[in-house]
Design a protein around this motif. Structure first.
Motif, PDB file in Angstrom:
ATOM      1  N   CYS A 316       0.525  -1.255  -0.029  1.00  0.00           N
ATOM      2  CA  CYS A 316      -0.190  -0.047   0.323  1.00  0.00           C
ATOM      3  C   CYS A 316       0.476   1.171  -0.057  1.00  0.00           C
ATOM      4  O   CYS A 316       0.354   2.344  -0.778  1.00  0.00           O
ATOM      5  N   THR A 317       2.362   1.865   0.977  1.00  0.00           N
ATOM      6  CA  THR A 317       2.421   2.440   0.695  1.00  0.00           C
ATOM      7  C   THR A 317       3.414   2.859  -0.834  1.00  0.00           C
ATOM      8  O   THR A 317       3.676   4.083  -0.846  1.00  0.00           O
ATOM      9  N   SER A 318       3.500   1.653  -1.312  1.00  0.00           N
ATOM     10  CA  SER A 318       4.121   1.947  -2.651  1.00  0.00           C
ATOM     11  C   SER A 318       3.456   2.336  -4.154  1.00  0.00           C
ATOM     12  O   SER A 318       3.916   3.091  -4.474  1.00  0.00           O
ATOM     13  N   LEU A 319       2.309   1.886  -3.641  1.00  0.00           N
ATOM     14  CA  LEU A 319       0.893   1.532  -4.956  1.00  0.00           C
ATOM     15  C   LEU A 319       0.672   3.595  -4.336  1.00  0.00           C
ATOM     16  O   LEU A 319       0.702   4.180  -5.036  1.00  0.00           O
ATOM     17  N   TYR A 320       0.601   3.891  -2.868  1.00  0.00           N
ATOM     18  CA  TYR A 320       0.172   5.091  -3.162  1.00  0.00           C
ATOM     19  C   TYR A 320       1.312   6.241  -3.235  1.00  0.00           C
ATOM     20  O   TYR A 320       0.880   7.517  -4.136  1.00  0.00           O
ATOM     21  N   SER A 321       2.728   6.177  -3.092  1.00  0.00           N
ATOM     22  CA  SER A 321       3.437   6.651  -3.238  1.00  0.00           C
ATOM     23  C   SER A 321       3.742   6.656  -5.177  1.00  0.00           C
ATOM     24  O   SER A 321       4.589   7.777  -5.343  1.00  0.00           O
ATOM     25  N   THR A 322       3.170   6.224  -5.632  1.00  0.00           N
ATOM     26  CA  THR A 322       3.178   6.313  -6.827  1.00  0.00           C
ATOM     27  C   THR A 322       2.028   7.397  -7.458  1.00  0.00           C
ATOM     28  O   THR A 322       1.902   8.345  -8.856  1.00  0.00           O
ATOM     29  N   GLY A 323       1.753   8.072  -6.455  1.00  0.00           N
ATOM     30  CA  GLY A 323       0.604   8.853  -6.824  1.00  0.00           C
ATOM     31  C   GLY A 323      -0.708   8.996  -8.129  1.00  0.00           C
ATOM     32  O   GLY A 323      -1.230   9.902  -8.571  1.00  0.00           O
ATOM     33  N   LEU A 324      -1.293   7.124  -7.746  1.00  0.00           N
ATOM     34  CA  LEU A 324      -2.222   7.158  -9.004  1.00  0.00           C
ATOM     35  C   LEU A 324      -3.250   7.498  -8.352  1.00  0.00           C
ATOM     36  O   LEU A 324      -3.775   6.985  -8.927  1.00  0.00           O
ATOM     37  N   VAL A 325      -3.386   6.467  -7.430  1.00  0.00           N
ATOM     38  CA  VAL A 325      -4.867   6.031  -5.815  1.00  0.00           C
ATOM     39  C   VAL A 325      -4.230   7.339  -4.699  1.00  0.00           C
ATOM     40  O   VAL A 325      -3.308   7.435  -4.290  1.00  0.00           O
ATOM     41  N   GLY A 326      -5.188   7.466  -3.925  1.00  0.00           N
ATOM     42  CA  GLY A 326      -5.316   7.825  -2.987  1.00  0.00           C
ATOM     43  C   GLY A 326      -5.514   9.327  -2.915  1.00  0.00           C
ATOM     44  O   GLY A 326      -5.557   9.951  -4.383  1.00  0.00           O
ATOM     45  N   THR A 327      -5.728   9.920  -1.617  1.00  0.00           N
ATOM     46  CA  THR A 327      -5.543  11.668  -1.494  1.00  0.00           C
ATOM     47  C   THR A 327      -4.496  12.580  -1.966  1.00  0.00           C
ATOM     48  O   THR A 327      -3.465  11.728  -0.989  1.00  0.00           O
ATOM     49  N   ARG A 328      -4.507  13.251  -2.974  1.00  0.00           N
ATOM     50  CA  ARG A 328      -2.982  13.865  -3.311  1.00  0.00           C
ATOM     51  C   ARG A 328      -3.467  15.230  -3.419  1.00  0.00           C
ATOM     52  O   ARG A 328      -4.094  15.010  -4.828  1.00  0.00           O
ATOM     53  N   PRO A 329      -2.681  15.637  -3.463  1.00  0.00           N
ATOM     54  CA  PRO A 329      -2.825  17.112  -3.732  1.00  0.00           C
ATOM     55  C   PRO A 329      -2.365  17.723  -5.499  1.00  0.00           C
ATOM     56  O   PRO A 329      -1.330  17.443  -5.469  1.00  0.00           O
ATOM     57  N   LYS A 330      -2.580  18.534  -5.913  1.00  0.00           N
ATOM     58  CA  LYS A 330      -2.898  18.658  -7.533  1.00  0.00           C
ATOM     59  C   LYS A 330      -2.721  20.079  -7.262  1.00  0.00           C
ATOM     60  O   LYS A 330      -3.648  21.195  -7.206  1.00  0.00           O
ATOM     61  N   ILE A 331      -1.580  20.836  -8.064  1.00  0.00           N
ATOM     62  CA  ILE A 331      -2.207  22.554  -7.803  1.00  0.00           C
ATOM     63  C   ILE A 331      -1.562  23.433  -9.370  1.00  0.00           C
ATOM     64  O   ILE A 331      -1.279  22.249 -10.984  1.00  0.00           O
ATOM     65  N   ASN A 332      -3.290  23.787  -9.804  1.00  0.00           N
ATOM     66  CA  ASN A 332      -3.800  23.834 -10.860  1.00  0.00           C
ATOM     67  C   ASN A 332      -2.754  25.503 -11.283  1.00  0.00           C
ATOM     68  O   ASN A 332      -2.297  26.096 -10.441  1.00  0.00           O
ATOM     69  N   GLU A 333      -1.885  25.358 -11.844  1.00  0.00           N
ATOM     70  CA  GLU A 333      -1.144  26.156 -13.082  1.00  0.00           C
ATOM     71  C   GLU A 333      -1.273  26.840 -12.969  1.00  0.00           C
ATOM     72  O   GLU A 333      -0.785  28.327 -13.507  1.00  0.00           O
ATOM     73  N   GLU A 334      -2.424  27.396 -13.503  1.00  0.00           N
ATOM     74  CA  GLU A 334      -3.354  28.367 -14.005  1.00  0.00           C
ATOM     75  C   GLU A 334      -3.139  29.384 -12.872  1.00  0.00           C
ATOM     76  O   GLU A 334      -3.523  30.999 -13.145  1.00  0.00           O
ATOM     77  N   LYS A 335      -3.873  29.105 -11.555  1.00  0.00           N
ATOM     78  CA  LYS A 335      -4.576  29.676 -10.794  1.00  0.00           C
ATOM     79  C   LYS A 335      -3.131  30.518  -9.953  1.00  0.00           C
ATOM     80  O   LYS A 335      -3.019  30.999  -9.010  1.00  0.00           O
ATOM     81  N   CYS A 336      -1.747  29.071  -9.722  1.00  0.00           N
ATOM     82  CA  CYS A 336      -0.888  29.426  -9.159  1.00  0.00           C
ATOM     83  C   CYS A 336      -0.696  31.186  -9.226  1.00  0.00           C
ATOM     84  O   CYS A 336      -0.116  31.380 -10.361  1.00  0.00           O
ATOM     85  N   THR A 337       0.427  31.429  -7.965  1.00  0.00           N
ATOM     86  CA  THR A 337       1.545  32.955  -8.561  1.00  0.00           C
ATOM     87  C   THR A 337       3.099  32.806  -8.128  1.00  0.00           C
ATOM     88  O   THR A 337       3.233  33.462  -7.687  1.00  0.00           O
ATOM     89  N   HIS A 338       2.782  31.049  -7.060  1.00  0.00           N
ATOM     90  CA  HIS A 338       4.179  30.958  -7.005  1.00  0.00           C
ATOM     91  C   HIS A 338       4.537  31.675  -6.004  1.00  0.00           C
ATOM     92  O   HIS A 338       5.830  32.234  -5.720  1.00  0.00           O
ATOM     93  N   CYS A 339       3.935  32.384  -5.082  1.00  0.00           N
ATOM     94  CA  CYS A 339       3.671  32.616  -3.720  1.00  0.00           C
ATOM     95  C   CYS A 339       4.660  32.086  -2.033  1.00  0.00           C
ATOM     96  O   CYS A 339       5.437  32.714  -2.076  1.00  0.00           O
ATOM     97  N   GLY A 340       4.702  30.494  -2.730  1.00  0.00           N
ATOM     98  CA  GLY A 340       5.578  29.226  -2.328  1.00  0.00           C
ATOM     99  C   GLY A 340       4.479  29.838  -0.725  1.00  0.00           C
ATOM    100  O   GLY A 340       5.071  29.004   0.385  1.00  0.00           O
ATOM    101  N   VAL A 341       3.711  30.216  -0.301  1.00  0.00           N
ATOM    102  CA  VAL A 341       2.998  30.218   1.179  1.00  0.00           C
ATOM    103  C   VAL A 341       1.945  27.999   1.042  1.00  0.00           C
ATOM    104  O   VAL A 341       2.781  28.193   2.570  1.00  0.00           O
ATOM    105  N   CYS A 342       2.350  27.791  -0.093  1.00  0.00           N
ATOM    106  CA  CYS A 342       2.400  26.410   0.351  1.00  0.00           C
ATOM    107  C   CYS A 342       3.331  25.307   0.448  1.00  0.00           C
ATOM    108  O   CYS A 342       3.804  24.485   1.829  1.00  0.00           O
TER     109      CYS A 342
END
Length: 389
Positions: A316-342
């Motif tokens: 399960c750890t290897s599967l989740y680390s692929t980023g293909l399943v589970g809860t995972r954040p994704k950055i929207n390039e059109e909205k991102c201002t590169h402020c670095g708060v994240c």
């Protein structure tokens, strides 16, 4: 700690609200449940077993509040015993990363609580074997060696769970077992395995943290439930049934509680503290058959996987680390201002790359602090129904 204690005619479940603060309420509910001296009974060590399943802090209803742990540690020390925290997060999460996100090291240092880091993969040095009489599926499992001489204080959170329906006192002690035994529990059948585990482990005190609970798709990404209540008692099943009453859950709708009632009988208890009635009617997670099957399948697949993988790595750890399943954040390039708060919000290194606007699934622990901090709403979370999409 071990299964030698029986329920008596004075089985007490204490309930109190936390309107005057969690610490104050914790001291009060401990007194209502019989006092810490009756729990420690001359022991030199008390194991504090919170719910620290992942790096989501107590304000989300995911983990046990620091205020409750602090008050319990104070009570333990007042009885001449040493408070020792012992908890390993869910198999898909890294213990040290989880401790870092939650600030466990600093908290324990400030409150004179020793952290016991047992080997999560098992081994004779840290673990002792239990074979509880009457167990039907989980006939053998292991607990930390230190529990032979320690009292066990169980500190679960009042919240729902997408696999077990709800997670309270009976399920929470699962987090003290090594990961191979937890794998067995999921493989053999989690409901019956929880009952079997509780035939071998009987906490000396349970205090359910309902200051903030979690409704819906818990135990990590459900809806925050501001319950403002603590529930304490010696008998885990009694405490869990009392909690079900507070949130309008029929215990027979929860597999492990239904099995416990069938096999152990319905306990009698005396209520102490406040009779608060129904606080909030919980919405239980949707039991999707396909999800449950896929989730279950990860555990039997882990047996052959662990033979070839590096020690400590699981399917399960290897599967989740692929980023293909589970809860995972994704950055929207059109909205991102590169402020670095994240990046500033993330307590871990090498997770967010502001150049590529990628979140590294191998290092991300899915705490969602970046998502919650983003001033531009530029982060969405796949697999999380409560997130901005």
């Amino acid at each position: 700690m071990l299964a030698t204690r029986t329920i008596t005619d004075t089985n007490t479940v204490a309930i109190t609200r936390t309107f005057d603060g969690i610490e104050e309420a914790a001291h009060r509910v401990i007194a209502q449940a019989g006092g810490m001296e009756s729990v420690i009974r001359g022991a030199k060590i008390a194991i504090l077993k919170p719910n620290l399943v992942a790096g989501r802090d107590a304000s989300t209803g995911s983990t046990t509040s620091f205020e409750l742990m602090k008050a319990v540690a104070e009570e333990v020390r007042a009885c001449g015993a040493e408070p020792v925290l012992c908890e390993t997060p869910g198999t898909e999460f890294d213990r040290e990363a989880t401790y870092t996100i939650l600030g466990i090291e600093k908290f324990c240092q400030e409150n004179n609580i020793r952290i016991l880091r047992v080997d999560p993969e098992g081994g004779e040095a840290d673990w002792m074997e239990l074979r509880p009489e009457g167990a039907r599926k989980l006939r053998t499992f292991h607990i930390p060696q230190i529990m032979k001489e320690a009292r066990l204080i169980n500190l679960p959170v009042l919240k729902t769970h997408v696999v077990s329906g709800i997670t309270l006192s009976m399920k929470n002690v699962m987090g003290i077992l090594p990961r191979p035994d937890r794998r067995n529990m999921h493989t053999f059948g989690i409901g019956q395995s929880i009952v079997d585990m509780n035939l071998g482990i009987k906490p000396d005190l349970n205090i359910v943290d309902g200051s903030v609970g979690q409704d819906g798709e818990g135990p990590l990404y459900g809806d925050k439930a501001d319950l403002q209540v603590l529930v304490a008692g010696r008998d885990s099943l009694s405490v869990d049934l009392a909690c079900c009453e507070l949130v309008g859950v029929n215990p027979r709708d929860i597999p492990h509680l239904r099995l416990a009632l069938q096999q152990m009988g319905r306990p009698w208890w005396q209520l102490a503290g406040e009779d608060v009635g129904l606080i909030k009617r919980f919405r239980l997670p949707e039991q999707k058959a396909l999800y449950r099957f896929i989730f279950w399948l990860m555990y039997p697949l882990d047996y052959p996987y662990s033979w070839i993988a590096e020690r400590g790595k699981h399917f399960c750890t290897s599967l989740y680390s692929t980023g293909l399943v589970g809860t995972r954040p994704k950055i929207n390039e059109e909205k991102c201002t590169h402020c670095g708060v994240c990046v500033d919000a993330c307590p871990l290194p090498n997770v967010i790359d502001l150049t590529t606007l990628k979140v590294n699934p191998k290092t991300c622990q899915r705490c969602l602090l970046c998502y919650e901090a983003c001033p531009e709403n530029a982060i969405s979370v796949k697999g999380y129904s409560g997130a901005r999409q």
